[in-house]
Design an enzyme around this catalytic site. Structure first.
Site, short mmCIF file in Angstrom:
data_model
loop_
_atom_site.label_atom_id
_atom_site.label_comp_id
_atom_site.label_asym_id
_atom_site.label_seq_id
_atom_site.Cartn_x
_atom_site.Cartn_y
_atom_site.Cartn_z
CG ASP A 63 -2.00 -0.96 1.23
OD1 ASP A 63 -1.96 -1.88 0.40
OD2 ASP A 63 -2.92 -0.83 2.06
CG ASP A 64 0.07 3.84 2.26
OD1 ASP A 64 -1.07 3.50 1.88
OD2 ASP A 64 0.37 4.01 3.45
CE1 TYR A 155 -4.33 6.48 7.98
CE2 TYR A 155 -6.32 7.49 7.06
CZ TYR A 155 -4.96 7.54 7.34
OH TYR A 155 -4.25 8.65 7.01
CG HIS A 209 2.15 0.21 4.44
ND1 HIS A 209 1.90 -0.67 5.46
CD2 HIS A 209 1.01 0.89 4.24
CE1 HIS A 209 0.64 -0.50 5.88
NE2 HIS A 209 0.08 0.44 5.16
#
Ligand SMILES: [Zn+2]
Length: 278
Positions: A63-64, A155, A209
């Site tokens: 992610d991200d 989140y 991440h």
């Protein structure tokens, strides 16, 4: 009220306002939200924490990103291991590094929507949520030529109502996770690896991440050991396609495994013989 007191109050309010607007959200806030998600019920056929599969298949998710330096490093490593992963990307980062996302897609990885700027979608008006997802959908289409079919709320924060309209409007499945090494707290590569190895089971969706150096550092040995345990890596969409119904008396999983073909069918009867860890 004394002038000092008033000054202090103003400062406190300003700090709070700044925190609300800050990206990324401080670890403490994320931890709370990560815990909240455990209590969020899944909508059958729309939301997945993990998938029931016949076989040692798992999905690694990152992610991200993309990160200019770390994502290419991870892509090199994934290529060496012939592993295909799923990247839940931030639209802003896609716009900045479309070539990295294009490379990931070309090399067989799945690209999915993780919002434009990583806000808390569960607390946003629908129109803002729609804009966050639409802009990112467009950025992914521009970079890869293909629209995503999955989204993951930042989140893990999303309301049941949002899940339904996002699914109806964008056609997205909402992807959460059942393995969380809390790598964003940067506990060190050894801890990240140990947590993933301890929790991963067939059908797992592993959250990580690709913006933290320790996560990327953990991956070579994590992949080695997952391979040694016999796990096979697929993208999240492939994992969902492999979903199988249980032969009899399907029971809800502790991780919230969803059987997509259970949509509209009566609630399954919990089986007393099923193991909670299966
Ligand atoms: Zn995120």
């Amino acid at each position: 009220m004394s002038a000092y007191r008033l000054l202090f109050l103003c400062f406190a309010m300003l700090s709070f306002a700044l925190e609300l607007g800050a990206e990324p959200t401080p670890p403490a806030k994320r931890a709370v939200l990560a815990r909240e998600i455990r209590a969020t019920p899944e909508e059958p056929g729309i939301t997945f924490n993990s998938v029931h599969v016949d076989g040692p298949f798992i999905a690694m998710t990152f992610d991200d990103g993309p990160s200019a330096t770390l994502t290419p490093k991870l892509l090199d490593l994934l290529a060496t291991h012939h592993i295909r992963a799923t990247f839940f990307v931030i639209g802003e980062n896609v716009a900045e590094h479309p070539e990295i996302v294009a490379r990931a897609a070309r090399e067989g990885h799945e690209i999915a929507n993780h919002s434009w700027s990583h806000p808390n979608l569960g607390k946003m008006p629908d129109e803002s949520v729609r804009r966050q997802l639409r802009q990112t959908d467009d950025a992914i289409k521009n970079a890869t030529g293909k629209r995503p079919t999955l989204m993951r709320p930042p989140y893990g924060s999303i309301t049941a109502r949002e899940k339904r309209w996002i699914h109806d409007e964008f056609g997205y499945d909402i992807i959460l996770w059942d393995v969380d090494p809390y790598d964003w707290k940067r506990p060190g590569p050894a801890v990240v690896r140990a947590r993933i190895l301890k929790e991963t089971r067939p059908g797992s969706i592993v959250l990580s991440h690709d913006i933290h150096p320790g996560t990327i550092e953990a991956m070579p040995s994590t992949f080695d050991e997952l391979e040694a345990k016999g796990f096979k890596f697929v993208t999240v969409s492939e994992l969902i396609k492999m979903a199988t119904a249980r032969p009899s008396h399907p029971s809800p999983q502790p991780t919230g495994t969803v059987l997509p073909n259970a949509v509209g069918s009566p609630s399954p009867t919990p089986s007393p013989t099923s193991s909670p860890s299966s």
